[in-house]
Scaffold this motif. Sequence first.
Motif, PDB file in Angstrom:
ATOM      1  N   THR A 376       0.780  -1.059   0.118  1.00  0.00           N
ATOM      2  CA  THR A 376       0.264  -0.180   0.063  1.00  0.00           C
ATOM      3  C   THR A 376       0.903   1.339  -0.050  1.00  0.00           C
ATOM      4  O   THR A 376       2.039   1.213   0.498  1.00  0.00           O
ATOM      5  CB  THR A 376      -0.889  -0.002   1.182  1.00  0.00           C
ATOM      6  OG1 THR A 376      -0.127   0.085   2.392  1.00  0.00           O
ATOM      7  CG2 THR A 376      -1.935  -1.170   1.329  1.00  0.00           C
ATOM      8  N   HIS A 377       0.393   2.297  -0.751  1.00  0.00           N
ATOM      9  CA  HIS A 377       1.295   3.573  -0.849  1.00  0.00           C
ATOM     10  C   HIS A 377       0.221   5.013  -0.717  1.00  0.00           C
ATOM     11  O   HIS A 377       0.680   5.861  -1.189  1.00  0.00           O
ATOM     12  CB  HIS A 377       1.952   3.449  -2.078  1.00  0.00           C
ATOM     13  CG  HIS A 377       2.966   2.480  -2.514  1.00  0.00           C
ATOM     14  ND1 HIS A 377       4.122   2.409  -2.170  1.00  0.00           N
ATOM     15  CD2 HIS A 377       2.536   1.076  -3.164  1.00  0.00           C
ATOM     16  CE1 HIS A 377       4.909   0.968  -2.554  1.00  0.00           C
ATOM     17  NE2 HIS A 377       3.855   0.440  -2.884  1.00  0.00           N
ATOM     18  N   ASP A 378      -1.067   4.631  -0.403  1.00  0.00           N
ATOM     19  CA  ASP A 378      -2.033   5.580  -0.732  1.00  0.00           C
ATOM     20  C   ASP A 378      -2.426   6.438   0.523  1.00  0.00           C
ATOM     21  O   ASP A 378      -3.645   7.013   0.418  1.00  0.00           O
ATOM     22  CB  ASP A 378      -3.266   4.997  -1.326  1.00  0.00           C
ATOM     23  CG  ASP A 378      -3.024   4.368  -2.648  1.00  0.00           C
ATOM     24  OD1 ASP A 378      -2.214   4.781  -3.322  1.00  0.00           O
ATOM     25  OD2 ASP A 378      -3.469   3.275  -2.969  1.00  0.00           O
ATOM     26  N   GLY A 379      -1.555   6.562   1.434  1.00  0.00           N
ATOM     27  CA  GLY A 379      -1.708   7.214   2.616  1.00  0.00           C
ATOM     28  C   GLY A 379      -2.498   6.819   3.682  1.00  0.00           C
ATOM     29  O   GLY A 379      -3.138   5.523   3.491  1.00  0.00           O
ATOM     30  N   GLY A 380      -3.027   7.361   4.727  1.00  0.00           N
ATOM     31  CA  GLY A 380      -3.433   6.709   5.955  1.00  0.00           C
ATOM     32  C   GLY A 380      -2.753   5.623   6.505  1.00  0.00           C
ATOM     33  O   GLY A 380      -1.790   5.573   6.344  1.00  0.00           O
ATOM     34  N   ARG A 381      -3.587   5.180   7.682  1.00  0.00           N
ATOM     35  CA  ARG A 381      -2.791   4.161   8.430  1.00  0.00           C
ATOM     36  C   ARG A 381      -3.388   2.598   7.969  1.00  0.00           C
ATOM     37  O   ARG A 381      -4.752   2.465   8.048  1.00  0.00           O
ATOM     38  CB  ARG A 381      -3.168   4.409   9.940  1.00  0.00           C
ATOM     39  CG  ARG A 381      -2.482   5.696  10.332  1.00  0.00           C
ATOM     40  CD  ARG A 381      -2.726   5.934  11.837  1.00  0.00           C
ATOM     41  NE  ARG A 381      -1.787   5.226  12.703  1.00  0.00           N
ATOM     42  CZ  ARG A 381      -0.720   5.330  12.944  1.00  0.00           C
ATOM     43  NH1 ARG A 381      -0.051   6.450  12.454  1.00  0.00           N
ATOM     44  NH2 ARG A 381      -0.032   4.601  13.664  1.00  0.00           N
ATOM     45  N   ASN A 382      -2.546   2.030   7.465  1.00  0.00           N
ATOM     46  CA  ASN A 382      -3.088   0.730   6.830  1.00  0.00           C
ATOM     47  C   ASN A 382      -2.777  -0.500   7.797  1.00  0.00           C
ATOM     48  O   ASN A 382      -1.522  -0.508   8.216  1.00  0.00           O
ATOM     49  CB  ASN A 382      -2.580   0.433   5.580  1.00  0.00           C
ATOM     50  CG  ASN A 382      -3.019   1.410   4.429  1.00  0.00           C
ATOM     51  OD1 ASN A 382      -4.158   1.749   4.180  1.00  0.00           O
ATOM     52  ND2 ASN A 382      -2.110   2.667   4.369  1.00  0.00           N
ATOM     53  N   ASP A 383      -3.608  -1.085   8.333  1.00  0.00           N
ATOM     54  CA  ASP A 383      -3.372  -2.114   9.370  1.00  0.00           C
ATOM     55  C   ASP A 383      -4.245  -3.513   9.224  1.00  0.00           C
ATOM     56  O   ASP A 383      -5.121  -3.492   8.536  1.00  0.00           O
ATOM     57  CB  ASP A 383      -3.653  -1.364  10.604  1.00  0.00           C
ATOM     58  CG  ASP A 383      -2.826  -2.171  11.924  1.00  0.00           C
ATOM     59  OD1 ASP A 383      -2.325  -3.291  11.596  1.00  0.00           O
ATOM     60  OD2 ASP A 383      -2.935  -1.426  12.982  1.00  0.00           O
ATOM     61  N   PHE A 384      -3.981  -4.273  10.231  1.00  0.00           N
ATOM     62  CA  PHE A 384      -4.620  -5.674  10.354  1.00  0.00           C
ATOM     63  C   PHE A 384      -4.974  -6.442   8.803  1.00  0.00           C
ATOM     64  O   PHE A 384      -6.176  -6.686   8.769  1.00  0.00           O
ATOM     65  CB  PHE A 384      -6.067  -5.471  11.030  1.00  0.00           C
ATOM     66  CG  PHE A 384      -5.825  -5.183  12.488  1.00  0.00           C
ATOM     67  CD1 PHE A 384      -5.947  -5.922  13.309  1.00  0.00           C
ATOM     68  CD2 PHE A 384      -5.936  -3.601  12.956  1.00  0.00           C
ATOM     69  CE1 PHE A 384      -5.587  -5.582  14.689  1.00  0.00           C
ATOM     70  CE2 PHE A 384      -5.541  -3.319  14.102  1.00  0.00           C
ATOM     71  CZ  PHE A 384      -5.610  -4.440  15.162  1.00  0.00           C
ATOM     72  N   PRO A 385      -4.078  -6.767   8.225  1.00  0.00           N
ATOM     73  CA  PRO A 385      -4.220  -7.443   6.928  1.00  0.00           C
ATOM     74  C   PRO A 385      -4.549  -9.000   7.338  1.00  0.00           C
ATOM     75  O   PRO A 385      -4.320  -9.611   8.272  1.00  0.00           O
ATOM     76  CB  PRO A 385      -2.742  -7.649   6.438  1.00  0.00           C
ATOM     77  CG  PRO A 385      -1.912  -7.570   7.523  1.00  0.00           C
ATOM     78  CD  PRO A 385      -2.470  -6.675   8.508  1.00  0.00           C
TER      79      PRO A 385
END
Length: 433
Positions: A376-385
């Motif tokens: 992912t590269h689109d900003g925000g906080r990305n978590d819990f995959p």
Amino acid sequence: MVLAALVAIIAVAPAFAQDWIRTGTGLGVDKVRLAVPEFKASNADLGKTFNDTLWNDLDNAGIFDMVSKSFFPTSVPSMPADVKFNDWSAPPPNASMLAFGNLAVTGNNMTVQGWLYDVKNVTSPQVLGKQYSDAATMDAARKTAHKFADEIIFRLGGGIQGIAESEIYFVSSRSGRKEIWAMDYDGANQHQVTRLGSISLSPRISPDGSRLAFSSLTKSGWDIVMYSTELSRVVTFPRFGGTNLSPAWSADGTKLAFSSSRSGNPEIYVVDSSGANMKRVTSSKGPDVSPVWNRKSGAQIAFVSGRTGLPQIYVMEADGTNVTRITDEGYAVSPAWSPNGQFLVFSWIRHYGPGAPGAQDIYIMDIASKQWVQLTHDGGRNDFPSWSPDGRHIIFQSSRAGGEQVWTMLADGTNQKQLTTSGSNNQPNWSWK
């Protein structure tokens, strides 16, 4: 497994690995060019639901080059006798495969006939022929489309079962409390599962789909709670004392791992699926949390530990021996093991601290080589995959659109789509089948 090609090639520098992951996700071959004209339907509403669902399922699979409907001939088949092979195999459609059929409604019953043809093979074109009968409802039309899509994906996707009939469990605040919800893999049919009126987190569905384990704030504190999907209610499960979080099922469904502070510091414990025979498997100065089993071998557990300072991801044998650190910098959390047992996805802030960019993204890592690729590269906080059962997709939470919502993507990081919009939705978990 579908990402097997990654084993040999992810050892190259991460900057070059993205194309190889894309190849692995596509089984290492060119995508099958598939034409899917609308099924002829005697009921317009059911026909639209079926046709939209079938198209989306096949388009989301990540293994097809879907022929644009603008290239279709004016006459589309609803029965085998209607197929004009050259109309589909020659330009502009230039299809290799053709999925077609019909939907008929008689009274309260619906019948769907579907075929898959190899239009390049005029003498023996049929790859698949199926007939389905069900109630004439929108839900049944969706389910039938899921079934036919999964049949096509199984035949053309290397014998790997499709995911159109799988489910996703997640935490949602839309009812006013953080409860466990479920939805179809594509975001449809979102519905509330628990009604405990408290805070429930980290849902984990069992391999056979019969039980849902999660952590909930009860009168005695944070406990592991067990919900029976067959009985549609919470069932008895032991209370262990302390704060108990992030349960995880072993691949055979006989054991649960979770984090507990019952002895003071949060450590990883393993119990039988009944909650009996508790065994502590970590012992360190820092907190140990978020265990997840190797879904292929069942012999290893990945987890998060703060034993060296900031959270990092470690792997150990299921009995707690042979602990190995996997990430080497930053702030790494939320590991999830791929169905083939070769890869971890996790959330990682690679540069953490004052003045650092601080982006939190999803990464994939080959466990053997420890080489990684950012997804992912689109900003925000990305978590819990969380992995799909076919290993071709990953579900995760992201704040890129504002509040936390559930998103999905292919395992190479492409085709990212938002699935939830109402309330705050996070901590998704994909069913095992």
